[in-house]
Write a protein that holds these residues in place. Structure first.
Motif, mmCIF file in Angstrom:
data_model
loop_
_atom_site.group_PDB
_atom_site.id
_atom_site.type_symbol
_atom_site.label_atom_id
_atom_site.label_comp_id
_atom_site.label_asym_id
_atom_site.label_seq_id
_atom_site.Cartn_x
_atom_site.Cartn_y
_atom_site.Cartn_z
ATOM 1 N N GLU A 1 -3.339 8.186 2.695
ATOM 2 C CA GLU A 1 -2.612 8.945 1.678
ATOM 3 C C GLU A 1 -2.586 10.442 1.983
ATOM 4 O O GLU A 1 -1.559 11.104 1.799
ATOM 5 C CB GLU A 1 -3.241 8.700 0.306
ATOM 6 C CG GLU A 1 -2.459 9.302 -0.830
ATOM 7 C CD GLU A 1 -2.979 8.856 -2.184
ATOM 8 O OE1 GLU A 1 -2.382 9.292 -3.187
ATOM 9 O OE2 GLU A 1 -3.958 8.097 -2.257
ATOM 10 N N GLN B 1 4.527 5.716 -5.297
ATOM 11 C CA GLN B 1 4.760 5.684 -6.739
ATOM 12 C C GLN B 1 3.713 6.499 -7.494
ATOM 13 O O GLN B 1 4.043 7.204 -8.445
ATOM 14 C CB GLN B 1 4.805 4.245 -7.238
ATOM 15 C CG GLN B 1 6.062 3.529 -6.802
ATOM 16 C CD GLN B 1 6.089 2.058 -7.187
ATOM 17 O OE1 GLN B 1 5.053 1.420 -7.373
ATOM 18 N NE2 GLN B 1 7.293 1.513 -7.307
ATOM 19 N N ASP B 2 2.466 6.399 -7.066
ATOM 20 C CA ASP B 2 1.404 7.183 -7.708
ATOM 21 C C ASP B 2 1.659 8.687 -7.572
ATOM 22 O O ASP B 2 1.226 9.469 -8.414
ATOM 23 C CB ASP B 2 0.027 6.842 -7.117
ATOM 24 C CG ASP B 2 -0.487 5.478 -7.557
ATOM 25 O OD1 ASP B 2 0.118 4.858 -8.470
ATOM 26 O OD2 ASP B 2 -1.496 5.026 -6.979
ATOM 27 N N ALA B 3 2.361 9.077 -6.503
ATOM 28 C CA ALA B 3 2.684 10.488 -6.279
ATOM 29 C C ALA B 3 3.982 10.908 -6.980
ATOM 30 O O ALA B 3 4.406 12.060 -6.856
ATOM 31 C CB ALA B 3 2.785 10.765 -4.779
ATOM 32 N N GLY B 4 4.619 9.976 -7.682
ATOM 33 C CA GLY B 4 5.822 10.303 -8.444
ATOM 34 C C GLY B 4 7.140 10.035 -7.762
ATOM 35 O O GLY B 4 8.199 10.387 -8.289
ATOM 36 N N ASP C 1 0.824 -1.209 0.000
ATOM 37 C CA ASP C 1 0.000 0.000 0.000
ATOM 38 C C ASP C 1 0.863 1.265 0.000
ATOM 39 O O ASP C 1 0.597 2.217 -0.736
ATOM 40 C CB ASP C 1 -0.943 0.025 1.202
ATOM 41 C CG ASP C 1 -2.066 -0.985 1.106
ATOM 42 O OD1 ASP C 1 -2.315 -1.510 -0.004
ATOM 43 O OD2 ASP C 1 -2.695 -1.257 2.150
ATOM 44 N N ASP D 1 10.237 7.644 -6.384
ATOM 45 C CA ASP D 1 10.937 6.458 -6.860
ATOM 46 C C ASP D 1 11.222 5.541 -5.670
ATOM 47 O O ASP D 1 12.129 5.810 -4.880
ATOM 48 C CB ASP D 1 12.247 6.887 -7.540
ATOM 49 C CG ASP D 1 13.008 5.728 -8.149
ATOM 50 O OD1 ASP D 1 12.443 4.627 -8.284
ATOM 51 O OD2 ASP D 1 14.190 5.934 -8.500
ATOM 52 N N GLU E 1 2.612 1.756 -3.390
ATOM 53 C CA GLU E 1 1.659 2.217 -4.403
ATOM 54 C C GLU E 1 1.345 3.709 -4.243
ATOM 55 O O GLU E 1 1.346 4.464 -5.223
ATOM 56 C CB GLU E 1 0.379 1.397 -4.325
ATOM 57 C CG GLU E 1 -0.618 1.738 -5.418
ATOM 58 C CD GLU E 1 -1.841 0.845 -5.366
ATOM 59 O OE1 GLU E 1 -2.952 1.388 -5.515
ATOM 60 O OE2 GLU E 1 -1.709 -0.376 -5.182
ATOM 61 N N MET E 2 1.091 4.145 -3.008
ATOM 62 C CA MET E 2 0.801 5.559 -2.773
ATOM 63 C C MET E 2 1.976 6.443 -3.181
ATOM 64 O O MET E 2 1.797 7.493 -3.807
ATOM 65 C CB MET E 2 0.446 5.805 -1.300
ATOM 66 C CG MET E 2 -0.928 5.325 -0.905
ATOM 67 S SD MET E 2 -1.372 5.829 0.783
ATOM 68 C CE MET E 2 -0.668 4.484 1.753
#
Length: 127
Positions: free
Chosen positions: A109, A25-28, A19, A30, A22-23
């Motif tokens: 998030e 990576q979705d926010a950019g 989780d 690395d 994913e949060m």
């Protein structure tokens, strides 16, 4: 051009780790590695040189506070601790070890991303 920050996520619970990754990576961000205990956090920090290590406090083997202290002493990365406990004792220990921030699990998030941005906002004290 926006800087890409490298992050390591350490938690003995694979679902929590998934989780968080994913949060981030979705926010950019690395996410360069994941691990399940403090030993892995220290080793991965030494080899991958992340900007931030996010890790749980309670893990088998080396716990997050011990690993955070080693990482902080080396000056290699900022540390953001995750805990299922909001006890004052843990917060006091984290503060004494130079931890930049703590979040209580489950991490949402809307709490995670501003806290990560805050911790990363002053990397001059780390590097």
């Amino acid at each position: 051009m926006r800087q890409t920050y490298r992050i390591i996520v350490i938690d003995d619970d694979p679902i929590t780790r998934m989780d968080l990754v994913e949060m981030l990576q979705d926010a950019g961000y690395d996410v360069v590695a994941e691990g399940k205990n403090g030993e892995e956090a220290v080793r991965l920090t030494q080899t991958l040189h992340p900007h931030l290590v996010m890790m749980d406090v309670k893990m088998p083997g080396m716990d997050g506070l011990t690993a955070a202290e080693l990482i902080q002493k080396s000056g290699q990365a900022a540390v953001l601790l995750l805990t299922a406990y909001s006890q004052n004792e843990i917060v006091a220990k984290a503060k004494a070890k130079g931890i930049r921030a703590c979040l209580v699990k489950p991490v949402l998030e809307e709490e995670l991303l501003p806290t990560v941005a805050f911790v990363l906002s002053d990397l001059s004290q780390i590097r």
